[in-house]
Design a protein around this motif. Structure first.
Motif, PDB file in Angstrom:
ATOM      1  N   SER A 179       0.805  -1.224   0.000  1.00 44.10           N
ATOM      2  CA  SER A 179       0.000   0.000   0.000  1.00 44.10           C
ATOM      3  C   SER A 179       0.838   1.275   0.000  1.00 44.10           C
ATOM      4  O   SER A 179       0.342   2.333  -0.385  1.00 44.10           O
ATOM      5  N   ASN A 180       2.101   1.196   0.433  1.00 44.78           N
ATOM      6  CA  ASN A 180       2.940   2.408   0.398  1.00 44.78           C
ATOM      7  C   ASN A 180       4.203   2.218  -0.439  1.00 44.78           C
ATOM      8  O   ASN A 180       5.155   2.985  -0.315  1.00 44.78           O
ATOM      9  N   ALA A 181       4.205   1.203  -1.275  1.00 47.27           N
ATOM     10  CA  ALA A 181       5.365   0.939  -2.137  1.00 47.27           C
ATOM     11  C   ALA A 181       5.684   2.185  -2.960  1.00 47.27           C
ATOM     12  O   ALA A 181       4.795   2.812  -3.534  1.00 47.27           O
ATOM     13  N   SER A 222      10.795  -0.739  -6.519  1.00 46.68           N
ATOM     14  CA  SER A 222      11.235   0.406  -5.712  1.00 46.68           C
ATOM     15  C   SER A 222      10.467   1.669  -6.076  1.00 46.68           C
ATOM     16  O   SER A 222      10.251   2.528  -5.222  1.00 46.68           O
ATOM     17  N   ARG A 223      10.031   1.793  -7.313  1.00 45.47           N
ATOM     18  CA  ARG A 223       9.259   2.952  -7.756  1.00 45.47           C
ATOM     19  C   ARG A 223       7.826   2.888  -7.248  1.00 45.47           C
ATOM     20  O   ARG A 223       7.118   3.874  -7.239  1.00 45.47           O
ATOM     21  N   GLY A 224       7.399   1.677  -6.848  1.00 50.98           N
ATOM     22  CA  GLY A 224       6.036   1.488  -6.377  1.00 50.98           C
ATOM     23  C   GLY A 224       5.122   1.028  -7.499  1.00 50.98           C
ATOM     24  O   GLY A 224       5.577   0.642  -8.580  1.00 50.98           O
ATOM     25  N   VAL A 227       1.412   4.610  -5.444  1.00 54.09           N
ATOM     26  CA  VAL A 227       1.957   5.957  -5.647  1.00 54.09           C
ATOM     27  C   VAL A 227       0.835   6.985  -5.765  1.00 54.09           C
ATOM     28  O   VAL A 227       0.927   8.079  -5.197  1.00 54.09           O
ATOM     29  N   THR A 228      -0.233   6.630  -6.464  1.00 52.78           N
ATOM     30  CA  THR A 228      -1.378   7.540  -6.582  1.00 52.78           C
ATOM     31  C   THR A 228      -1.942   7.881  -5.207  1.00 52.78           C
ATOM     32  O   THR A 228      -2.293   9.035  -4.938  1.00 52.78           O
ATOM     33  N   ASP A 229      -1.987   6.894  -4.319  1.00 48.83           N
ATOM     34  CA  ASP A 229      -2.567   7.093  -2.993  1.00 48.83           C
ATOM     35  C   ASP A 229      -1.643   7.800  -2.001  1.00 48.83           C
ATOM     36  O   ASP A 229      -2.097   8.247  -0.952  1.00 48.83           O
TER      37      ASP A 229
END
Length: 181
Positions: free
Chosen positions: A14-16, A130-132, A137-139
């Motif tokens: 969820s926070n990647a 690593s970039r998610g 990333v949107t969240d």
């Protein structure tokens, strides 16, 4: 260089990408400096400040000439301990990250690396990008990135390494001054 344990190892689905976004905006300067002013100052001193986020760590590094250390090192330490983490820079970094994520499949070596990591690490955080991911990333918000910084960038957990021609006591005093605030 200053380095702390963090990186992918402390992220989840969820926070990647939060560490990557932090590194994208952390290196933009300390509170009270806009990005352009900070960049121009560093360029005028032939110096650079770069942040990173890997599998195990996050950190901030600096490169400077010996004759500019008295000007650049305090600004580096201020950026390390008191970064601006600007909301506009965050939005820009987020747009770049999302575009990078959307074009991920166009790069065969990245796809193969992702498959390798997912196979090797399974559900461990190292299997994540690593970039998610587009959703994670949107969240993400600037507040979440600031909280991530506050949680993981702690002077007591930091390793600082310095190499080159410098006065040890002067360098230590700069870091002690900023770490204490």
């Amino acid at each position: 260089n200053a380095c702390m344990l963090a990186g992918l190892r402390v992220e989840n689905r969820s926070n990647a990408g939060i560490g990557s976004l932090l590194s994208d905006i952390w290196e933009k300067g300390p509170k009270g400096w806009d990005t352009m002013k900070f960049t121009e100052f560093l360029e005028s001193k032939a110096a650079r400040v770069e942040a990173f986020s890997g599998k195990n760590s996050v950190g901030l590094s600096a490169t400077m000439l010996t004759n500019t250390i008295k000007d650049v090192l305090p600004l580096y330490a201020e950026t390390l301990f008191n970064p601006e983490l600007n909301a506009d820079e965050f939005q820009r970094a987020k747009r770049v990250a999302l575009e990078d994520i959307r074009t991920f499949d166009e790069h065969l070596e990245r796809v193969v690396s992702k498959m390798f990591s997912e196979t090797l690490f399974g559900t461990h955080p190292y299997s994540q990008l690593s970039r998610g991911y587009e959703k994670s990333v949107t969240d993400l918000s600037i507040e979440a990135v600031r909280k991530h910084y506050e949680t993981w960038v702690l002077p007591a957990k930091m390793v600082v390494s310095v190499c080159g021609k410098f006065n040890y006591n002067e360098v230590v005093s700069v870091f002690e001054k900023f770490a204490a605030t």
